[in-house]
Write an enzyme that holds these catalytic residues in place. Structure first.
Site, PDB file in Angstrom:
ATOM      1  N   LYS A   1      39.294  38.594  51.283  1.00  0.00           N
ATOM      2  CA  LYS A   1      39.634  37.722  50.152  1.00  0.00           C
ATOM      3  C   LYS A   1      38.433  36.866  49.746  1.00  0.00           C
ATOM      4  CE  LYS A   1      44.039  37.001  50.463  1.00  0.00           C
ATOM      5  NZ  LYS A   1      45.336  36.469  50.840  1.00  0.00           N
TER       6      LYS A   1
ATOM      7  N   ASP B   1      52.052  36.998  42.626  1.00  0.00           N
ATOM      8  CA  ASP B   1      51.070  38.024  42.230  1.00  0.00           C
ATOM      9  C   ASP B   1      51.520  38.775  40.987  1.00  0.00           C
ATOM     10  OD1 ASP B   1      49.397  37.343  44.272  1.00  0.00           O
ATOM     11  OD2 ASP B   1      50.291  38.748  45.698  1.00  0.00           O
TER      12      ASP B   1
ATOM     13  N   ASN C   1      58.941  31.692  45.307  1.00  0.00           N
ATOM     14  CA  ASN C   1      58.834  31.876  46.756  1.00  0.00           C
ATOM     15  C   ASN C   1      59.171  30.567  47.455  1.00  0.00           C
ATOM     16  OD1 ASN C   1      56.288  30.274  47.178  1.00  0.00           O
ATOM     17  ND2 ASN C   1      55.567  31.799  45.713  1.00  0.00           N
TER      18      ASN C   1
ATOM     19  N   ILE D   1      43.869  32.984  39.664  1.00  0.00           N
ATOM     20  CA  ILE D   1      43.318  31.682  39.270  1.00  0.00           C
ATOM     21  C   ILE D   1      42.034  31.387  40.054  1.00  0.00           C
ATOM     22  CG2 ILE D   1      43.807  29.203  39.086  1.00  0.00           C
ATOM     23  CD1 ILE D   1      46.822  29.996  39.114  1.00  0.00           C
TER      24      ILE D   1
HETATM   25  O1  C5P Z   1      45.091  37.205  46.709  1.00  0.00           O
HETATM   26  P1  C5P Z   1      45.957  36.194  47.382  1.00  0.00           P
HETATM   27  O2  C5P Z   1      47.121  35.777  46.581  1.00  0.00           O
HETATM   28  O3  C5P Z   1      46.409  36.618  48.726  1.00  0.00           O
HETATM   29  O4  C5P Z   1      44.973  34.942  47.573  1.00  0.00           O
HETATM   30  C1  C5P Z   1      45.421  33.711  48.009  1.00  0.00           C
HETATM   31  C2  C5P Z   1      44.542  32.606  47.463  1.00  0.00           C
HETATM   32  O5  C5P Z   1      44.258  32.833  46.094  1.00  0.00           O
HETATM   33  C3  C5P Z   1      45.207  31.269  47.513  1.00  0.00           C
HETATM   34  O6  C5P Z   1      44.207  30.285  47.611  1.00  0.00           O
HETATM   35  C4  C5P Z   1      45.933  31.193  46.181  1.00  0.00           C
HETATM   36  O7  C5P Z   1      46.178  29.869  45.774  1.00  0.00           O
HETATM   37  C5  C5P Z   1      44.928  31.887  45.279  1.00  0.00           C
HETATM   38  N1  C5P Z   1      45.543  32.651  44.192  1.00  0.00           N
HETATM   39  C6  C5P Z   1      45.286  32.296  42.887  1.00  0.00           C
HETATM   40  N2  C5P Z   1      45.799  33.027  41.868  1.00  0.00           N
HETATM   41  C7  C5P Z   1      46.548  34.098  42.116  1.00  0.00           C
HETATM   42  C8  C5P Z   1      46.821  34.489  43.416  1.00  0.00           C
HETATM   43  C9  C5P Z   1      46.303  33.735  44.446  1.00  0.00           C
HETATM   44  O8  C5P Z   1      44.613  31.286  42.679  1.00  0.00           O
HETATM   45  N3  C5P Z   1      47.045  34.772  41.107  1.00  0.00           N
END
Ligand code: C5P
Length: 400
Positions: free
Chosen positions: A340, A280, A209, A310
């Protein structure tokens, strides 16, 4: 953002070849808002003329203890009300004199009369730096509470290679900014993620991205300036590693998670900040060979599988760190951010519009379980400092 606004710095320049680099140093300090007043030793004045520094600092430059009608006792008056006395470059000679309390010219007299902190930026040949008396003098000065910026290793004016080289002016400025930053995260350990991830499809292609990593790197820099030990796990990003930050480069989300968990296990961080724009999904398979077009076939199906989360994984660790996440959304920002926060069980979400990606500014809101704090538009660096200050407050509350 000017980091040294209202700071009064007295800059002493001594007779090393690196004296010419102090022209740039003076310019950068002034650009950061510092009020810089320059003094040259006799040897420095033979290498670079005072007029250059007068133009760069906008002030009279001092070269002697004597014949200063406007300043009859300069070694007392010049350092009065200064926030820092900086000697850059500092020769082995000046280090030896100051370490032993000798005051036989303007710069050394100011050093012995000073009531403000002293920072020394050495610049000399590798053998001079390693010379035992010089090392003894450096230790004496450290024990006296003198701060050092550098020296670094590299090629030297004489052709030798080794330690003793003058630190780059921009890095000296960073050390000075750090010196003045309130140590709100002193003795804290921070693990964080930044940048995009890259999920490979074949040896050359992948899913990624437009995240530049800028916001995350700014947070890492502010955390470091605030006194924390910072471990930064970065996806592919061209951002420069902030001085003192420990960086680990990874590509995929799974690699990022592995590294973060390893760091959490070995370092027991106080704080985890998930800034990375993590993918994702990843391709279910990654081809060893480059995928070729097949004549007559106009479609190709790529099966995607969900990546691990993560932030949620770290938030679920027993006795884990305080967790802060990010939400970048194109609509319903606050609602999505709050869901979230609840889903991932984290203490705070920094909600910002997707339009901030790859930009220098951000317009964010801190979202908590029971309230929100809109911050308005500001630079990513300013936002980074606000996040660190808030994290410090949350750590004091001792609630995860
Ligand atoms: O669920 P989403 O991706 O929208 O959430 C965003 C937050 O979660 C951000 O802080 C991102 O760094 C973290 N994140 C993560 N691992 C993922 C997806 C998002 O740590 N696989």
């Amino acid at each position: 953002m000017q980091h040294l606004r209202d700071k009064k710095i007295l800059l002493g320049i001594t007779g090393s070849i690196a004296a010419y680099k102090s022209c740039e140093l003076t310019r950068l300090l002034s650009k950061e808002g510092a009020d810089v007043e320059v003094m040259l030793t006799e040897a420095a004045a033979t290498l670079v003329g005072p007029v250059t520094f007068e133009a760069l600092s906008g002030k009279k430059v001092w070269t002697s203890l004597w014949n200063n009608p406007a300043q009859p006792i300069p070694h007392i008056d010049l350092q009065r009300n200064k926030d820092l006395f900086l000697i850059a470059p500092a020769t082995a000679n000046i280090i030896a004199k100051i370490a032993n309390g000798i005051a036989d010219d303007l710069v050394t007299s100011v050093a012995s009369a000073r009531t403000c902190p002293l920072m020394i930026v050495p610049a000399m040949n590798v053998h001079m730096w390693q010379n035992e008396p010089n090392q003894r003098n450096v230790e004496l000065l450290r024990a006296d509470g003198v701060f050092f910026s550098g020296p670094v290793s590299g090629s030297q004016a004489c052709g030798d290679i080794g330690k003793g080289r003058f630190k780059e002016p921009s890095e000296i400025v960073e050390d000075i900014i750090s010196f003045f930053s309130p140590k709100v995260l002193a003795k804290k350990t921070v693990v964080m993620t930044a940048g995009p991830t890259f999920e490979s499809i074949d040896p050359v292609r992948g899913i990624t991205n437009r995240s530049s990593g800028r916001q995350g790197f700014d947070i890492a820099r502010c955390a470091q300036r605030s006194g924390a030990t910072v471990h930064l796990v970065a996806g592919p990003s061209s951002q420069k590693t902030p001085e003192g930050v420990i960086r680990y480069d990874v590509l995929s989300t799974e690699q990022m998670l592995d590294k973060v968990l390893e760091l959490c296990k070995s370092n027991h961080p106080d704080l985890f900040i998930a800034v990375a724009a993590v993918s994702d999904f990843r391709s279910k398979t990654s081809s060893q060979e480059k995928i070729k077009k097949v004549p007559g076939v106009d479609e190709m199906t790529l099966t995607l599988v969900k990546n691990p989360d993560i932030l949620a994984t770290v938030a679920a660790l027993d006795n884990g760190p305080l967790c802060i996440g990010f939400a970048a959304e194109s609509e319903n920002l606050i609602n999505y951010a709050r869901s979230k926060l609840e889903r991932k069980k984290v203490r705070m979400i920094v909600a910002n519009s997707v339009s901030a990606i790859d930009q220098t500014d951000n317009d964010a809101t801190f979202v908590f379980e029971d309230h929100e704090e809109p911050l308005g538009k500001m630079s990513k660096e300013e936002l980074a400092q606000r996040i660190i200050d808030k994290a410090s407050d949350l750590l004091k509350e001792k609630v995860r």
